[in-house]
Design an enzyme around this catalytic site. Sequence first.
Site, PDB file in Angstrom:
ATOM      1  CE  LYS A  85      -3.735   1.996   2.853  1.00 11.62           C
ATOM      2  NZ  LYS A  85      -4.556   1.745   4.064  1.00 11.62           N
ATOM      3  CB  SER A 160      -7.407   4.198   3.574  1.00 11.46           C
ATOM      4  OG  SER A 160      -6.552   3.461   4.426  1.00 11.46           O
ATOM      5  CB  SER A 184      -7.906   1.560   6.466  1.00 10.74           C
ATOM      6  OG  SER A 184      -8.359   2.872   6.679  1.00 10.74           O
TER       7      SER A 184
END
Length: 476
Positions: A85, A160, A184
């Site tokens: 990520k 997220s 997230s």
Amino acid sequence: MTTSEERTRVHAFRDDALGEHDAVGLAAAIRSGEVGAAEAARDAAARVREVEARLHAVQVHAEDAETTASGSGGGAFAGVPSFVKDNTDRRGLPTGHGSAAFTPRPARHDAPFARQFLSTGVTVLGKTRLPEFGFSPTTEYDDAEPVRNPWHTDHSAGGSSGGSAALVAAGAVPIAHANDGGGSIRIPSACCGLVGLKPTRGRVVANAQSRQLPLDLVTDGVVSRSVRDTAAFLAAAERHWRNPALPPVGLVEGPSGRRLRIGLLLDSPNGVRPDAATRAAVTETATALERLGHTVEPVSPAIDPRFTEDFLTYWGLLSFLIGTTGRTLGAGFDRHRMDPLSRGLRETYVENWHRTPGVLRRLRRTKSAYAAAFRGHDLLMSPVLAHTTPPIGHLSPSVPYRTLVKRILAYVAYTPIDNVVGTPSLSLPSAATTDAGLPIGVMFSARPGAERNLLDVAFTLEAERPFRRIQDGAGR
């Protein structure tokens, strides 16, 4: 698959080196010589290219990852292609945090968790997109293409860790890095029909930024399509580093057969009621667990009614700190170029900064109130989100700030408590779907260090009702 489904559903499953393997299965095929690591990386990169034009999940591709892939380095996932990520440093790749407020520079070193993730043997093909600084529960932008949900591209992939979830759900890679500071990992897992476990605070290596905060909310992990992949990741991560203050997880390979006592929480502690489809999905899952011999009974944690407002204030503090120190992230940082959600959080915090001591005090007290709910229970069960996956635009940062915050709080009503307290929490696909064919997640939370209980119930439900597969269309 109908014409409508062909237009809105995206996946890359086919007869290549990856096939329909999960990460454990692909790693076994690489170890046996049935599949080469370079071949797996090449085919994964081709899958990524195929879905990327419609999902917009990738921030940056790693150069030469396909040609340097090797399955000979050891680790549970040796040779398995994956992604990191884009809020976590991977040496040689820029870390952009989903923001247009600065120009990121290539990282000189791997972040501590990146080293732990790499120790599992994965081949990193690049970095996945996230909303700016991970503040939003959807991976959308003020002036760029959103990350789209592969189950229905008119809808959010969550946030997220939306880029990671979209790639894994679409079959581009079997597993990907994610992290969770308010939901997230669990939110995009619920949106995309994945297994998403937020580990106990301190279970995996913490990054330096987290340790400097007054309250550390963020824990790293993965999103996967199978329970055994998530279980194998935890065991592999533990071989790299284990926190002696927590009981070991070890390798969990299936349900234990134990009968668990599960507390059921339908309405959120701040009074938000789930929509009908979400309530039905959670209730049906509870009924299935009772049929299997587990005890499920209502529970009502006595959480301070100011929790939601306090969490939002703390979120604003994080945005304020980024706006103040952002020049350390890269060249030309300008807080005025942060997106409207980040700016709104920051500006609201500046107006209320004097509340910070009371906010921190009350958030820390949440631990004892939440712990009381576990007395007599092995797990707590609830929705992941208060309503089903919204269409693209509903939570866009371009929505006026006050309207957007109301929408976020009406959506993300369950996940943040586990971040504040540090408890492990898991999103699992239910058997239900929305009218648009999107998955609906169910959440289980446990005492600190009790990830084995979460994996136990996850293996049980996966065996009882195998998760829907995107490649099967609407017929399953």
